[in-house]
Design an enzyme around this catalytic site. Structure first.
Site, PDB file in Angstrom:
ATOM      1  N   TYR A  13       4.100  -7.595   6.531  1.00  0.00           N
ATOM      2  CA  TYR A  13       4.806  -6.488   5.869  1.00  0.00           C
ATOM      3  C   TYR A  13       6.133  -6.998   5.296  1.00  0.00           C
ATOM      4  CZ  TYR A  13       7.179  -1.875   5.642  1.00  0.00           C
ATOM      5  OH  TYR A  13       7.861  -0.739   5.256  1.00  0.00           O
ATOM      6  N   GLY A  42       1.791   9.991   1.790  1.00  0.00           N
ATOM      7  CA  GLY A  42       2.330   9.484   3.052  1.00  0.00           C
ATOM      8  C   GLY A  42       3.573  10.230   3.510  1.00  0.00           C
TER       9      GLY A  42
HETATM   10  C1  AKB Z   1       7.897   0.354   9.844  1.00  0.00           C
HETATM   11  O1  AKB Z   1       8.266   0.562  11.012  1.00  0.00           O
HETATM   12  O2  AKB Z   1       7.035  -0.463   9.531  1.00  0.00           O
HETATM   13  C2  AKB Z   1       8.596   1.137   8.747  1.00  0.00           C
HETATM   14  C3  AKB Z   1       9.756   0.373   8.190  1.00  0.00           C
HETATM   15  C4  AKB Z   1      11.006   0.267   8.960  1.00  0.00           C
HETATM   16  O3  AKB Z   1       9.658  -0.143   7.112  1.00  0.00           O
HETATM   17  N1  AKB Z   1       9.020   2.409   9.221  1.00  0.00           N
END
Ligand code: AKB
Length: 315
Positions: free
Chosen positions: A142, A11
């Protein structure tokens, strides 16, 4: 000498971290692993590389055992915007690779680095100079994964003595592999689009502040934290770090100083709008500065100049 395994090495971060660590610890001592065959092929141009699914614990453990690995860098991640399209899949990938990394690190006595993110914060977090220790109730899958990863990594350290360490990365700007599926991706994409077409349409609102970091500082942070004296670490999982905070408008104004004819407009993506609105404007990274000497070198002006110079030669 350290023996290192990077999982998810194909990545945005891994493709630059692998050669960086290979330079530091010796090419043969750093193995870059990725699920995707085409990425393994690319990574193998710099040093040892192999195909590995970090969500499968047995082959992962075999690689660690057979190569006498003593530090794992777990970069497997499905990013914020993509994660919202299939939250269960995001949980399975992000947590699957993490739990396997933790158990294998425990079994084979490895240190473990897993990045966290500004995505670990949410709407209830103080937005300005966001403290190191504060409310963490993220609004994305996330973010839920990142908070869970921070807690689990601290748990494996206190309960089993696994040497887990982490930083909360802001958006990372780089000129190697492109990011994919993140909310901060605009700050990389814009350079390619502007140099190719002279125009960029941004999906994040023009006045939305987010923290950012240029890749050389991100790589430096990883190695500096992993080499830090453990006695000086009050925190472990995970440290706030940043080197600049700007809005799309401010970034585009900086680009226009070099390319006055460049044009920009906005077509807001509702998912990226909601995610970016829930993240901090600017982190307080004083704990990282104090506990392990975090001292970034890049701000918006020198970063923009360097990105335009490098990407121009690539296009
Ligand atoms: C995202 O935008 O998901 C990543 C992060 C800030 O973890 N770049």
């Amino acid at each position: 000498m350290k023996r290192i395994l990077i999982v998810g090495a194909g990545g945005q971060i891994g493709t630059e971290l692998a050669p960086f660590l290979q330079k530091h610890y010796g090419v043969e001592n750093v193995i870059a692993a990725d699920l995707r065959e085409e990425m393994v092929k690319k990574l193998s141009q710099n040093g040892p590389a192999l195909r590995l699914d970090a969500c499968q614990i047995e082959p992962f453990a075999e690689v660690v055992k057979n190569n006498k690995i003593d530090a794992i860098f777990n970069l497997v991640a499905l990013l914020s915007a993509k994660g919202e399209l299939n939250p269960r899949h995001a949980w399975d990938i992000n947590m699957g690779a993490l739990l396997n990394s933790l158990d294998i690190a425990k079994e084979y006595n490895c240190a473990l680095f897993t990045p966290s993110s500004i995505g670990a914060f949410g709407n209830d977090t103080p937005k300005d100079l966001t403290p190191q220790d504060t409310i963490m109730r993220p609004n994305t899958m996330y973010g839920v994964c990142k908070v869970s990863a921070e807690l689990l990594s601290d748990y494996y350290f206190t309960k089993f003595g696994v040497d887990t360490r982490s930083v909360r990365f802001p958006g990372i700007i780089s000129n190697g592999a492109l990011p994919g599926g993140g909310t901060t991706d605009y700050a990389v994409e814009v350079f390619y689009e502007i140099l190719k077409n002279g125009h960029y349409t941004c999906e994040v609102p023009e006045d939305r502040y987010m923290d950012m970091l240029y890749m050389p500082d991100a790589l430096q942070a990883i190695i500096q934290l992993m080499e830090a004296d453990p006695d000086k670490l009050v925190h472990r999982n995970s440290f706030n770090i940043t080197s600049m905070s700007f809005t799309p408008n401010q970034l585009f104004a900086e680009i226009k100083k070099h390319l006055p004819d460049a044009t920009f407009d906005y077509n807001i993506d509702p998912i990226k709008d909601a995610i970016s609105a829930s993240w901090p404007n600017k982190l307080d990274d004083s704990c990282a500065r104090k506990e392990w000497g975090w001292n970034p070198q890049w701000g918006i002006e020198n970063m923009v100049e360097d990105m335009l110079k490098v990407i121009k030669t690539k296009i």
